[in-house]
Design a protein around this motif. Structure first.
Motif, PDB file in Angstrom:
ATOM      1  N   ALA A  14       0.838  -1.211   0.000  1.00 43.96           N
ATOM      2  CA  ALA A  14       0.000   0.000   0.000  1.00 43.96           C
ATOM      3  C   ALA A  14       0.867   1.252   0.000  1.00 43.96           C
ATOM      4  CB  ALA A  14      -0.932  -0.007   1.208  1.00 43.96           C
ATOM      5  N   ALA A  15       1.905   1.255   0.821  1.00 46.41           N
ATOM      6  CA  ALA A  15       2.787   2.423   0.886  1.00 46.41           C
ATOM      7  C   ALA A  15       3.523   2.640  -0.432  1.00 46.41           C
ATOM      8  CB  ALA A  15       3.786   2.252   2.036  1.00 46.41           C
ATOM      9  N   GLU A  16       4.050   1.558  -1.001  1.00 43.37           N
ATOM     10  CA  GLU A  16       4.813   1.688  -2.242  1.00 43.37           C
ATOM     11  C   GLU A  16       3.906   1.990  -3.433  1.00 43.37           C
ATOM     12  OE1 GLU A  16       8.191   1.871  -2.297  1.00 43.37           O
ATOM     13  OE2 GLU A  16       7.887   1.800  -0.136  1.00 43.37           O
ATOM     14  N   GLU A  17       2.706   1.418  -3.444  1.00 43.35           N
ATOM     15  CA  GLU A  17       1.762   1.690  -4.535  1.00 43.35           C
ATOM     16  C   GLU A  17       1.276   3.133  -4.486  1.00 43.35           C
ATOM     17  OE1 GLU A  17       0.156  -2.861  -5.302  1.00 43.35           O
ATOM     18  OE2 GLU A  17      -0.969  -1.578  -3.914  1.00 43.35           O
ATOM     19  N   LYS A  18       1.074   3.641  -3.293  1.00 41.63           N
ATOM     20  CA  LYS A  18       0.674   5.044  -3.150  1.00 41.63           C
ATOM     21  C   LYS A  18       1.801   5.962  -3.622  1.00 41.63           C
ATOM     22  CE  LYS A  18      -1.028   8.445   0.128  1.00 41.63           C
ATOM     23  NZ  LYS A  18      -1.421   8.717   1.512  1.00 41.63           N
ATOM     24  N   LYS A  19       3.019   5.637  -3.201  1.00 35.52           N
ATOM     25  CA  LYS A  19       4.181   6.447  -3.564  1.00 35.52           C
ATOM     26  C   LYS A  19       4.395   6.464  -5.079  1.00 35.52           C
ATOM     27  CE  LYS A  19       8.123   4.924  -2.048  1.00 35.52           C
ATOM     28  NZ  LYS A  19       9.354   4.625  -1.296  1.00 35.52           N
ATOM     29  N   GLY A  21       2.054   5.499  -7.393  1.00 34.98           N
ATOM     30  CA  GLY A  21       0.825   5.751  -8.134  1.00 34.98           C
ATOM     31  C   GLY A  21       0.426   4.616  -9.063  1.00 34.98           C
ATOM     32  N   ARG A  22       0.755   3.398  -8.662  1.00 33.17           N
ATOM     33  CA  ARG A  22       0.385   2.220  -9.452  1.00 33.17           C
ATOM     34  C   ARG A  22       0.294   1.004  -8.551  1.00 33.17           C
ATOM     35  NH1 ARG A  22       4.517  -1.398 -11.590  1.00 33.17           N
ATOM     36  NH2 ARG A  22       6.482  -1.014 -10.545  1.00 33.17           N
ATOM     37  N   ARG A  23      -0.375  -0.004  -9.067  1.00 32.91           N
ATOM     38  CA  ARG A  23      -0.523  -1.261  -8.334  1.00 32.91           C
ATOM     39  C   ARG A  23       0.481  -2.269  -8.891  1.00 32.91           C
ATOM     40  NH1 ARG A  23      -4.454  -3.704  -4.989  1.00 32.91           N
ATOM     41  NH2 ARG A  23      -4.775  -5.907  -5.396  1.00 32.91           N
ATOM     42  N   PHE A  24       1.169  -2.965  -8.020  1.00 35.92           N
ATOM     43  CA  PHE A  24       2.100  -3.996  -8.465  1.00 35.92           C
ATOM     44  C   PHE A  24       1.304  -5.212  -8.907  1.00 35.92           C
ATOM     45  CE2 PHE A  24       4.578  -1.206  -5.819  1.00 35.92           C
ATOM     46  CZ  PHE A  24       5.668  -0.986  -6.636  1.00 35.92           C
ATOM     47  N   ASP A  25       1.770  -5.874  -9.962  1.00 38.97           N
ATOM     48  CA  ASP A  25       0.961  -6.905 -10.625  1.00 38.97           C
ATOM     49  C   ASP A  25       1.329  -8.336 -10.286  1.00 38.97           C
ATOM     50  OD1 ASP A  25       3.331  -7.275 -12.024  1.00 38.97           O
ATOM     51  OD2 ASP A  25       2.563  -6.425 -13.875  1.00 38.97           O
ATOM     52  N   GLY A  26       2.390  -8.555  -9.562  1.00 42.34           N
ATOM     53  CA  GLY A  26       2.745  -9.905  -9.166  1.00 42.34           C
ATOM     54  C   GLY A  26       3.529 -10.697 -10.198  1.00 42.34           C
ATOM     55  N   LYS A  27       3.948 -10.046 -11.286  1.00 39.12           N
ATOM     56  CA  LYS A  27       4.774 -10.750 -12.281  1.00 39.12           C
ATOM     57  C   LYS A  27       6.214 -10.773 -11.780  1.00 39.12           C
ATOM     58  CE  LYS A  27       1.788  -9.623 -16.099  1.00 39.12           C
ATOM     59  NZ  LYS A  27       1.543  -8.751 -17.228  1.00 39.12           N
ATOM     60  N   VAL A  28       6.619 -11.964 -11.362  1.00 40.72           N
ATOM     61  CA  VAL A  28       7.909 -12.147 -10.711  1.00 40.72           C
ATOM     62  C   VAL A  28       8.904 -12.772 -11.684  1.00 40.72           C
ATOM     63  CG1 VAL A  28       9.060 -13.302  -8.780  1.00 40.72           C
ATOM     64  CG2 VAL A  28       6.726 -12.447  -8.505  1.00 40.72           C
ATOM     65  N   ASP A  29      10.153 -12.315 -11.622  1.00 34.12           N
ATOM     66  CA  ASP A  29      11.232 -12.887 -12.429  1.00 34.12           C
ATOM     67  C   ASP A  29      12.150 -13.699 -11.513  1.00 34.12           C
ATOM     68  OD1 ASP A  29      13.328 -13.517 -14.106  1.00 34.12           O
ATOM     69  OD2 ASP A  29      14.031 -11.449 -14.325  1.00 34.12           O
ATOM     70  N   PRO A  30      11.963 -15.026 -11.482  1.00 26.56           N
ATOM     71  CA  PRO A  30      12.776 -15.854 -10.581  1.00 26.56           C
ATOM     72  C   PRO A  30      14.280 -15.746 -10.834  1.00 26.56           C
ATOM     73  CG  PRO A  30      10.977 -17.135 -11.523  1.00 26.56           C
ATOM     74  CD  PRO A  30      11.003 -15.812 -12.234  1.00 26.56           C
ATOM     75  N   SER A  31      14.682 -15.383 -12.038  1.00 30.96           N
ATOM     76  CA  SER A  31      16.123 -15.258 -12.316  1.00 30.96           C
ATOM     77  C   SER A  31      16.731 -14.076 -11.562  1.00 30.96           C
ATOM     78  CB  SER A  31      16.376 -15.115 -13.815  1.00 30.96           C
ATOM     79  OG  SER A  31      15.905 -13.858 -14.281  1.00 30.96           O
ATOM     80  N   GLY A  32      15.899 -13.194 -11.043  1.00 28.25           N
ATOM     81  CA  GLY A  32      16.389 -12.034 -10.311  1.00 28.25           C
ATOM     82  C   GLY A  32      16.547 -12.256  -8.815  1.00 28.25           C
ATOM     83  N   PHE A  33      16.210 -13.443  -8.338  1.00 26.83           N
ATOM     84  CA  PHE A  33      16.329 -13.704  -6.906  1.00 26.83           C
ATOM     85  C   PHE A  33      17.788 -13.781  -6.491  1.00 26.83           C
ATOM     86  CE2 PHE A  33      12.061 -16.028  -7.212  1.00 26.83           C
ATOM     87  CZ  PHE A  33      11.366 -14.871  -6.907  1.00 26.83           C
ATOM     88  N   ARG A  34      18.079 -13.184  -5.330  1.00 23.68           N
ATOM     89  CA  ARG A  34      19.434 -13.195  -4.792  1.00 23.68           C
ATOM     90  C   ARG A  34      19.493 -13.858  -3.424  1.00 23.68           C
ATOM     91  NH1 ARG A  34      20.976  -6.950  -5.505  1.00 23.68           N
ATOM     92  NH2 ARG A  34      20.136  -7.068  -3.412  1.00 23.68           N
ATOM     93  N   ASP A  35      18.347 -14.313  -2.939  1.00 29.23           N
ATOM     94  CA  ASP A  35      18.275 -14.832  -1.577  1.00 29.23           C
ATOM     95  C   ASP A  35      17.457 -16.125  -1.553  1.00 29.23           C
ATOM     96  OD1 ASP A  35      16.870 -14.952   1.177  1.00 29.23           O
ATOM     97  OD2 ASP A  35      18.457 -13.462   1.467  1.00 29.23           O
ATOM     98  N   ASP A  36      17.891 -17.088  -0.769  1.00 34.92           N
ATOM     99  CA  ASP A  36      17.178 -18.368  -0.662  1.00 34.92           C
ATOM    100  C   ASP A  36      15.747 -18.192  -0.166  1.00 34.92           C
ATOM    101  OD1 ASP A  36      19.392 -19.743  -1.568  1.00 34.92           O
ATOM    102  OD2 ASP A  36      20.062 -20.354   0.433  1.00 34.92           O
ATOM    103  N   ASP A  37      15.523 -17.186   0.674  1.00 35.24           N
ATOM    104  CA  ASP A  37      14.177 -16.967   1.211  1.00 35.24           C
ATOM    105  C   ASP A  37      13.219 -16.471   0.130  1.00 35.24           C
ATOM    106  OD1 ASP A  37      14.501 -17.688   4.032  1.00 35.24           O
ATOM    107  OD2 ASP A  37      15.935 -16.041   4.029  1.00 35.24           O
TER     108      ASP A  37
END
Length: 121
Positions: A14-19, A21-37
């Motif tokens: 909510a804070a980041e979307e307000k800042k 002015g858009r809604r995040f869509d959930g399209k994730v790029d697994p190749s960009g992960f840097r952490d096991d979690d």
């Protein structure tokens, strides 16, 4: 605890979307992960998303399966900085949180549940 994870993810979004002015869509790029979690949480989301909610029985099964998100969400928030300095990493992590929100909201309005628990407390 799962509700707490949902609330934390929703508040960050909510804070980041307000800042932005858009809604995040959930399209994730697994190749960009840097952490096991990140990887563990994404894999758990993939397992849940693979079973779309088509009727009451699958909605009930999905609701029961949501409990499996608790540990990966807790680990993610304990070990990962969502608002990373690298903008691609930050965006990917915000989209991962948006994916959690979408998966959970397919079966219940957790924001309403959250409001009910606050009113009782």
């Amino acid at each position: 605890a799962l509700l707490a994870g949902y609330k934390r993810a929703s508040n960050i979004l909510a804070a980041e979307e307000k800042k932005e002015g858009r809604r995040f869509d959930g399209k994730v790029d697994p190749s960009g992960f840097r952490d096991d979690d990140e990887i563990a949480l994404h894999e758990r989301c993939d397992a849940l998303a693979a079973k779309p909610v088509a009727d009451t029985d699958t909605a009930i099964a999905r609701m029961q399966s949501l409990g499996g998100l608790r540990a990966p969400i807790d680990s993610f928030f304990e070990n990962v900085t969502v608002n990373d300095d690298d903008q691609q990493t930050r965006l990917n992590r915000l989209n991962l949180l948006a994916r959690i929100r979408m998966i959970m909201e397919e079966v219940a309005d957790f924001s309403a549940i959250e409001g009910q628990t606050e009113q009782k407390g």
